[in-house]
Design an enzyme around this catalytic site. Structure first.
Site, short mmCIF file in Angstrom:
data_model
loop_
_atom_site.label_atom_id
_atom_site.label_comp_id
_atom_site.label_asym_id
_atom_site.label_seq_id
_atom_site.Cartn_x
_atom_site.Cartn_y
_atom_site.Cartn_z
N CYS A 186 0.77 -1.37 -0.19
CA CYS A 186 -0.08 -0.12 -0.10
C CYS A 186 0.86 1.24 -0.06
O CYS A 186 1.87 1.29 0.85
CB CYS A 186 -0.82 0.03 1.21
N CYS B 74 0.52 4.67 7.03
CA CYS B 74 -0.33 4.30 8.31
C CYS B 74 0.75 3.69 9.27
O CYS B 74 1.12 2.59 8.88
CB CYS B 74 -1.67 3.63 8.07
N CYS C 204 0.31 -0.05 10.17
CA CYS C 204 -0.47 -1.08 9.46
C CYS C 204 0.95 -1.98 8.64
O CYS C 204 1.75 -1.68 8.33
CB CYS C 204 -0.96 -0.37 8.21
N CYS D 176 -17.13 -8.26 5.12
CA CYS D 176 -16.28 -6.78 4.77
C CYS D 176 -14.97 -7.24 3.89
O CYS D 176 -14.20 -8.06 4.54
CB CYS D 176 -15.78 -6.47 6.12
N CYS E 60 -20.02 -4.95 3.03
CA CYS E 60 -19.18 -3.74 3.45
C CYS E 60 -17.75 -3.95 2.56
O CYS E 60 -17.15 -4.86 2.46
CB CYS E 60 -18.77 -3.89 4.97
N CYS F 25 -19.29 2.86 8.18
CA CYS F 25 -18.50 2.23 9.42
C CYS F 25 -17.30 3.14 9.74
O CYS F 25 -16.44 3.29 8.70
CB CYS F 25 -18.46 0.66 8.76
N ARG G 12 -18.54 -2.12 17.36
CA ARG G 12 -17.79 -3.09 17.49
C ARG G 12 -16.45 -3.39 18.04
O ARG G 12 -15.58 -2.49 17.85
CB ARG G 12 -17.49 -3.57 15.53
N1 SAM Z 1 -6.72 0.68 3.14
C1 SAM Z 1 -8.06 0.99 3.77
C2 SAM Z 1 -7.97 2.11 4.49
O1 SAM Z 1 -7.16 2.31 5.31
O2 SAM Z 1 -9.19 2.72 4.70
C3 SAM Z 1 -8.67 -0.17 4.34
C4 SAM Z 1 -8.06 -1.10 5.28
S1 SAM Z 1 -7.33 -0.61 6.73
C5 SAM Z 1 -6.45 -2.10 7.29
C6 SAM Z 1 -8.80 -0.61 7.82
C7 SAM Z 1 -8.49 0.05 9.25
O3 SAM Z 1 -8.08 -1.32 9.86
C8 SAM Z 1 -7.75 0.93 9.60
O4 SAM Z 1 -8.31 2.24 9.38
C9 SAM Z 1 -7.17 0.62 11.02
O5 SAM Z 1 -8.13 1.44 11.85
C10 SAM Z 1 -7.32 -0.79 11.15
N2 SAM Z 1 -6.22 -1.23 11.33
C11 SAM Z 1 -5.13 -1.73 10.59
N3 SAM Z 1 -4.10 -2.10 11.02
C12 SAM Z 1 -4.33 -2.40 12.33
C13 SAM Z 1 -3.50 -2.76 13.34
N4 SAM Z 1 -2.37 -3.29 13.44
N5 SAM Z 1 -4.30 -2.86 14.67
C14 SAM Z 1 -5.38 -2.36 14.99
N6 SAM Z 1 -6.09 -1.95 13.88
C15 SAM Z 1 -5.55 -1.79 12.58
FE1 SF4 Z 2 -2.95 1.31 3.46
FE2 SF4 Z 2 -2.66 -0.08 5.77
FE3 SF4 Z 2 -3.17 2.55 5.47
FE4 SF4 Z 2 -5.21 1.06 4.85
S1 SF4 Z 2 -4.43 1.24 6.87
S2 SF4 Z 2 -4.20 2.74 3.77
S3 SF4 Z 2 -4.15 -0.66 3.93
S4 SF4 Z 2 -1.33 1.31 4.70
#
Ligand code: SAM
Ligand code: SF4
Ligand code: DTB
Length: 335
Positions: free
Chosen positions: A63, A67, A70, A107, A138, A198, A270
């Protein structure tokens, strides 16, 4: 002062919460906060029924966003292998299994900054196919334009997940490739297209108490409350900037759930990522505080989740039932 609505009285749905009010609730003696949250919960929902959603990563890793939490960001060395968009038929086969195991919502998440035109046909086919199985749909695909949102609405998408993750203040400590305002803009596009929102966040990212409070005030003062509010406990991922975070007092986590329930009485709250690191007692407190939904299955997107057997055992110990497909989750009459 009587601060609790009498049992049976439906709480007012408010969009004018202030951070002072929210902080005062968060800081109540724990027993008072829990009672207030539980009474709110009972007035709106069957307190012993939990809705289950199943996740699938339809496009994993690589990606472009950064973040800090992530596993899927190309900016971090997490050892995760990137993969292409999963075939529609495989998505539908997985969705059928999830439905048969008791999930009512499917989802689908993609590690994109935003969806590309060339992927939209497959995305639409996934939404249509999952709906035909009788499940709610979702998607979480990153940022959407209003045109993208309208297209997903036409395909029949029920919910779009797009988290604000934390407070506006803490956001830039966690993510630099987009802004808090970008997130709110996509949320507006989704809402205006008539798709249910959501939207929630993550607790345990080194934030202060007021970041958790402010995040929930942002959600509770949107033009409509998100119909679904995922509260994740950070799963620390090796190789990410937040690999050493995720340690939060469980009582503070439960307070966050309770505050979400009180300020957004009609929304599903949730208990999301991070349950493998929670005791049964902590999860039980979250359900008492108003969480009425979980992610089911052994895997979230890339990380572990308690599997079917563990959740079945937990639900049995707590006397909880699964929400059945097609059932209204709100109480017809307040109890
Ligand atoms: N890429 C898309 C986005 O960021 O909107 C969707 C997927 S992203 C993995 C969805 C959500 O998962 C993130 O906004 C975050 O809140 C949660 N998430 C991701 N990694 C996580 C982690 N290591 N621990 C807890 N929540 C996590
Ligand atoms: Fe990409 Fe992970 Fe951020 Fe979603 S949460 S935008 S998958 S880096
Ligand atoms: C949400 O708030 N949590 C889910 C879902 N929305 C997409 C994702 C949790 C991801 C946990 C880390 C992983 O599996 O990679």
């Amino acid at each position: 002062m009587n601060m609790h609505a009498p049992i049976g009285q439906r709480p007012e749905i408010r969009h004018d919460w202030t951070r002072e009010e929210a902080q005062a609730l968060y800081d109540l003696p724990f027993n008072d906060l829990l009672l207030k949250a539980h009474l709110t919960h009972r007035a709106m929902f069957d307190a012993n029924t939990i809705q289950r959603s199943q996740l699938l990563s339809i496009k994993t890793g690589g990606c472009p966003e950064d973040c800090g939490y992530c596993s899927q960001s190309a900016h971090h060395k997490t050892g995760l292998k990137a993969s292409k968009l999963v075939e529609v038929e495989r998505v539908l086969a997985e969705a059928r299994k999830a439905r048969d195991a008791g999930s009512t919502r499917y989802c689908m998440g993609a590690a994109w900054r935003s969806p590309k035109e060339r992927d939209m046909e497959a995305i639409v086919a996934m939404v249509e196919g999952v709906k035909e199985l009788g499940m709610e749909t979702c998607m979480t695909l990153g940022m959407l334009t209003s045109q993208d949102a309208a297209r997903l609405k036409d395909a029949g998408l029920d919910y779009y997940n797009h988290n604000i993750d934390t407070s506006e203040r803490h956001y830039e400590n966690v993510i630099k490739t987009r802004t808090f305002a970008d997130r709110l803009e996509t949320l507006a596009h989704v809402r205006e297209a008539g798709i249910k929102v959501c939207c929630g966040g993550i607790v345990g990212m080194g934030e202060e108490k007021m970041d958790r409070v402010d995040m929930l005030v942002t959600l509770a003062t949107l033009p409509e409350h998100p119909q679904s509010v995922p509260v994740n406990l950070l799963i620390p991922v090796e190789g990410t900037p937040l690999e050493n975070e995720g340690k939060i007092d469980p009582i503070d986590f439960v307070r966050t759930i309770a505050l979400a329930r009180i300020m957004m009485p009609a929304s599903d709250v949730r208990l999301s990522a991070g349950r493998t690191a929670m005791s049964a007692e902590m999860q039980a407190l979250c359900f008492f505080a108003g969480a009425n939904s979980v992610f089911a299955g052994e895997t979230l997107l890339t990380k572990d989740n308690p599997g079917e057997d563990e959740d079945t055992a937990l639900f049995r110990r707590l006397g909880l039932k699964n929400l059945q497909p097609g059932c209204e989750r709100r109480n017809a009459e307040p109890v």
